[in-house]
Design a protein around this motif. Structure first.
Motif, PDB file in Angstrom:
ATOM      1  N   ARG A  24      -5.726   4.444  11.914  1.00 59.52           N
ATOM      2  CA  ARG A  24      -4.657   4.995  12.656  1.00 59.52           C
ATOM      3  C   ARG A  24      -3.917   6.198  11.591  1.00 59.52           C
ATOM      4  NH1 ARG A  24      -1.260   0.240  15.936  1.00 59.52           N
ATOM      5  NH2 ARG A  24      -3.026  -0.237  17.264  1.00 59.52           N
ATOM      6  N   LYS A  25      -4.104   5.728  10.304  1.00 63.43           N
ATOM      7  CA  LYS A  25      -3.340   6.837   9.396  1.00 63.43           C
ATOM      8  C   LYS A  25      -4.081   7.960   9.086  1.00 63.43           C
ATOM      9  CE  LYS A  25      -0.651   4.933   6.242  1.00 63.43           C
ATOM     10  NZ  LYS A  25       0.731   5.505   6.814  1.00 63.43           N
ATOM     11  N   ASP A  26      -5.378   7.703   9.401  1.00 63.86           N
ATOM     12  CA  ASP A  26      -6.335   8.911   9.189  1.00 63.86           C
ATOM     13  C   ASP A  26      -6.688   8.900   7.588  1.00 63.86           C
ATOM     14  OD1 ASP A  26      -6.548  10.010  11.863  1.00 63.86           O
ATOM     15  OD2 ASP A  26      -4.846  11.329  11.472  1.00 63.86           O
ATOM     16  N   GLY A  27      -6.457   7.810   7.020  1.00 61.12           N
ATOM     17  CA  GLY A  27      -6.921   7.666   5.725  1.00 61.12           C
ATOM     18  C   GLY A  27      -5.843   8.139   4.913  1.00 61.12           C
ATOM     19  N   GLN A  28      -4.472   8.577   5.359  1.00 64.10           N
ATOM     20  CA  GLN A  28      -3.546   9.060   4.453  1.00 64.10           C
ATOM     21  C   GLN A  28      -2.639   7.835   4.054  1.00 64.10           C
ATOM     22  OE1 GLN A  28      -3.693  12.514   3.593  1.00 64.10           O
ATOM     23  NE2 GLN A  28      -5.595  12.284   4.379  1.00 64.10           N
ATOM     24  N   THR A  29      -2.371   7.734   2.898  1.00 60.48           N
ATOM     25  CA  THR A  29      -1.641   6.538   2.203  1.00 60.48           C
ATOM     26  C   THR A  29      -0.949   7.167   1.095  1.00 60.48           C
ATOM     27  OG1 THR A  29      -3.556   5.579   0.737  1.00 60.48           O
ATOM     28  CG2 THR A  29      -3.550   4.879   2.993  1.00 60.48           C
ATOM     29  N   ASN A  30       0.041   6.141   1.112  1.00 60.48           N
ATOM     30  CA  ASN A  30       1.033   6.566  -0.261  1.00 60.48           C
ATOM     31  C   ASN A  30       1.077   5.294  -1.265  1.00 60.48           C
ATOM     32  OD1 ASN A  30       3.093   4.810   0.723  1.00 60.48           O
ATOM     33  ND2 ASN A  30       3.875   6.208   2.007  1.00 60.48           N
ATOM     34  N   GLY A  31       1.647   5.492  -2.366  1.00 65.32           N
ATOM     35  CA  GLY A  31       1.705   4.479  -3.473  1.00 65.32           C
ATOM     36  C   GLY A  31       2.448   3.344  -2.865  1.00 65.32           C
ATOM     37  N   ILE A  32       3.349   3.279  -2.022  1.00 63.15           N
ATOM     38  CA  ILE A  32       3.919   1.821  -1.485  1.00 63.15           C
ATOM     39  C   ILE A  32       2.924   1.130  -0.663  1.00 63.15           C
ATOM     40  CG2 ILE A  32       5.730   0.964   0.027  1.00 63.15           C
ATOM     41  CD1 ILE A  32       7.664   3.112  -0.769  1.00 63.15           C
ATOM     42  N   GLU A  33       2.279   1.854   0.137  1.00 67.56           N
ATOM     43  CA  GLU A  33       1.186   1.353   1.265  1.00 67.56           C
ATOM     44  C   GLU A  33      -0.059   0.926   0.289  1.00 67.56           C
ATOM     45  OE1 GLU A  33       2.450   4.476   4.705  1.00 67.56           O
ATOM     46  OE2 GLU A  33       0.480   4.778   3.430  1.00 67.56           O
ATOM     47  N   ARG A  34      -0.159   1.213  -0.858  1.00 63.52           N
ATOM     48  CA  ARG A  34      -1.382   0.994  -1.676  1.00 63.52           C
ATOM     49  C   ARG A  34      -0.859  -0.199  -2.853  1.00 63.52           C
ATOM     50  NH1 ARG A  34      -2.127   6.412  -1.858  1.00 63.52           N
ATOM     51  NH2 ARG A  34      -1.240   6.582  -4.013  1.00 63.52           N
ATOM     52  N   GLY A  35       0.476  -0.349  -2.677  1.00 62.91           N
ATOM     53  CA  GLY A  35       0.668  -1.585  -3.760  1.00 62.91           C
ATOM     54  C   GLY A  35       1.058  -1.162  -4.923  1.00 62.91           C
ATOM     55  N   ASP A  36       1.169   0.137  -5.261  1.00 65.31           N
ATOM     56  CA  ASP A  36       1.088   0.906  -6.576  1.00 65.31           C
ATOM     57  C   ASP A  36       2.363   0.607  -7.433  1.00 65.31           C
ATOM     58  OD1 ASP A  36      -1.335   2.002  -5.855  1.00 65.31           O
ATOM     59  OD2 ASP A  36      -0.524   4.050  -5.990  1.00 65.31           O
ATOM     60  N   PHE A  37       3.464   0.092  -6.544  1.00 65.55           N
ATOM     61  CA  PHE A  37       4.555  -0.278  -7.474  1.00 65.55           C
ATOM     62  C   PHE A  37       4.803  -1.796  -7.673  1.00 65.55           C
ATOM     63  CE2 PHE A  37       5.997   3.824  -5.460  1.00 65.55           C
ATOM     64  CZ  PHE A  37       6.054   4.509  -6.545  1.00 65.55           C
ATOM     65  N   GLN A  38       3.495  -2.391  -7.406  1.00 64.10           N
ATOM     66  CA  GLN A  38       3.823  -3.812  -7.667  1.00 64.10           C
ATOM     67  C   GLN A  38       2.578  -4.025  -8.573  1.00 64.10           C
ATOM     68  OE1 GLN A  38       3.797  -5.454  -3.270  1.00 64.10           O
ATOM     69  NE2 GLN A  38       4.375  -7.296  -4.657  1.00 64.10           N
ATOM     70  N   SER A  39       3.105  -4.597  -9.960  1.00 65.05           N
ATOM     71  CA  SER A  39       2.278  -4.753 -11.044  1.00 65.05           C
ATOM     72  C   SER A  39       1.258  -5.708 -10.872  1.00 65.05           C
ATOM     73  CB  SER A  39       3.138  -5.255 -12.209  1.00 65.05           C
ATOM     74  OG  SER A  39       3.755  -6.339 -12.185  1.00 65.05           O
ATOM     75  N   GLU A  40       1.396  -6.689  -9.968  1.00 67.85           N
ATOM     76  CA  GLU A  40       0.222  -7.541  -9.577  1.00 67.85           C
ATOM     77  C   GLU A  40      -1.003  -7.098  -8.812  1.00 67.85           C
ATOM     78  OE1 GLU A  40       4.173 -10.024  -9.843  1.00 67.85           O
ATOM     79  OE2 GLU A  40       3.237  -8.193  -8.983  1.00 67.85           O
ATOM     80  N   PHE A  41      -0.743  -6.099  -8.139  1.00 68.47           N
ATOM     81  CA  PHE A  41      -1.663  -5.105  -7.309  1.00 68.47           C
ATOM     82  C   PHE A  41      -2.300  -3.837  -7.662  1.00 68.47           C
ATOM     83  CE2 PHE A  41       0.959  -8.328  -4.501  1.00 68.47           C
ATOM     84  CZ  PHE A  41       0.122  -9.020  -4.422  1.00 68.47           C
ATOM     85  N   LEU A  42      -2.043  -3.349  -9.112  1.00 68.70           N
ATOM     86  CA  LEU A  42      -2.189  -2.162  -9.366  1.00 68.70           C
ATOM     87  C   LEU A  42      -3.985  -2.117  -9.154  1.00 68.70           C
ATOM     88  CD1 LEU A  42      -0.415  -1.739 -12.803  1.00 68.70           C
ATOM     89  CD2 LEU A  42       0.087  -0.636 -10.457  1.00 68.70           C
ATOM     90  N   GLY A  43      -4.265  -0.567  -8.434  1.00 74.98           N
ATOM     91  CA  GLY A  43      -5.827  -0.475  -8.398  1.00 74.98           C
ATOM     92  C   GLY A  43      -6.333  -1.373  -7.062  1.00 74.98           C
ATOM     93  N   LEU A  44      -5.569  -1.961  -6.450  1.00 73.31           N
ATOM     94  CA  LEU A  44      -6.252  -2.824  -5.189  1.00 73.31           C
ATOM     95  C   LEU A  44      -6.511  -1.807  -4.250  1.00 73.31           C
ATOM     96  CD1 LEU A  44      -6.834  -5.879  -4.992  1.00 73.31           C
ATOM     97  CD2 LEU A  44      -4.624  -5.831  -3.558  1.00 73.31           C
TER      98      LEU A  44
END
Length: 201
Positions: free
Chosen positions: A134-154
């Motif tokens: 639905r997002k056409d593959g366009q994601t940002n850091g919040i949506e990827r969990g980039d600001f949560q240290s437990e989920f970096l690179g997920l």
């Protein structure tokens, strides 16, 4: 006090669309209604500024930042006693984010009791791959969990998968939550929500 209706779900599930549709419907009925998304909360821009400067944080720090942000709404609820509030993300976002990062659900729920509880929470449930499409593959850091240290690179799909599972776990324990199948069309979801609100409104 008026009603508090919140919308929850993974990023791209359609919760913002459903919140806006309900808000527009109630406005059309001349009902006193107010709508708040995450970006409308007083501390949102300061929290994002902190994260952009300081980088990823542990779940407990993020939880308390979000808790403080939501706490700013308490006065609005109390001083608008006749209003219906439509919230795009609220208490359950914080509970789920902490729970999926390893904090106990009980801990997050107890901490959240300083907030005024929603009367109803709609969880728009959608698989993460469908949300990604639905997002056409366009994601940002919040949506990827980039600001949560437990989920970096997920990455978006795996991070949202964990979030979806956690939402469903919380929904099983919380009688305020109504799960809506987000795979259905937006109008079908909207009609289901209106039907469930008949007695409330």
């Amino acid at each position: 006090m008026g009603k508090i209706i919140s919308f929850e779900g993974i990023h791209g599930c359609g919760k913002s669309t459903q919140a806006e549709m309900l808000y527009s419907y109630l406005l059309g009925k001349n009902i006193n209604v107010k709508h708040f998304s995450s970006r409308d909360k007083v501390l949102s821009k300061y929290i994002m500024g902190f994260l952009e400067k300081e980088g990823p944080q542990k779940a407990e720090i993020l939880f308390h930042l979000a808790l403080a942000n939501d706490l700013t709404l308490n006065e609005k609820f109390e001083t608008n006693a006749d209003s219906i509030f439509i919230l795009d993300r609220y208490i359950h976002t914080n509970i789920v984010s902490a729970y999926m990062a390893g904090k106990s659900m009980k801990w997050a729920v107890e901490k959240s009791k300083v907030l005024i509880s929603p009367d109803i929470t709609y969880l728009i449930d959608l698989p993460s791959r469908s949300a990604h499409e639905r997002k056409d593959g366009q994601t940002n850091g919040i949506e990827r969990g980039d600001f949560q240290s437990e989920f970096l690179g997920l990455g978006f799909i795996d991070y949202q998968d964990k979030m979806r599972k956690s939402y469903l776990d919380v929904a099983k324990k919380d009688s305020r939550m109504i799960v809506i199948d987000g795979r259905r069309g937006r109008n079908d979801c909207h009609e289901e929500i209106l039907k469930s609100l008949e007695d409330e409104l």
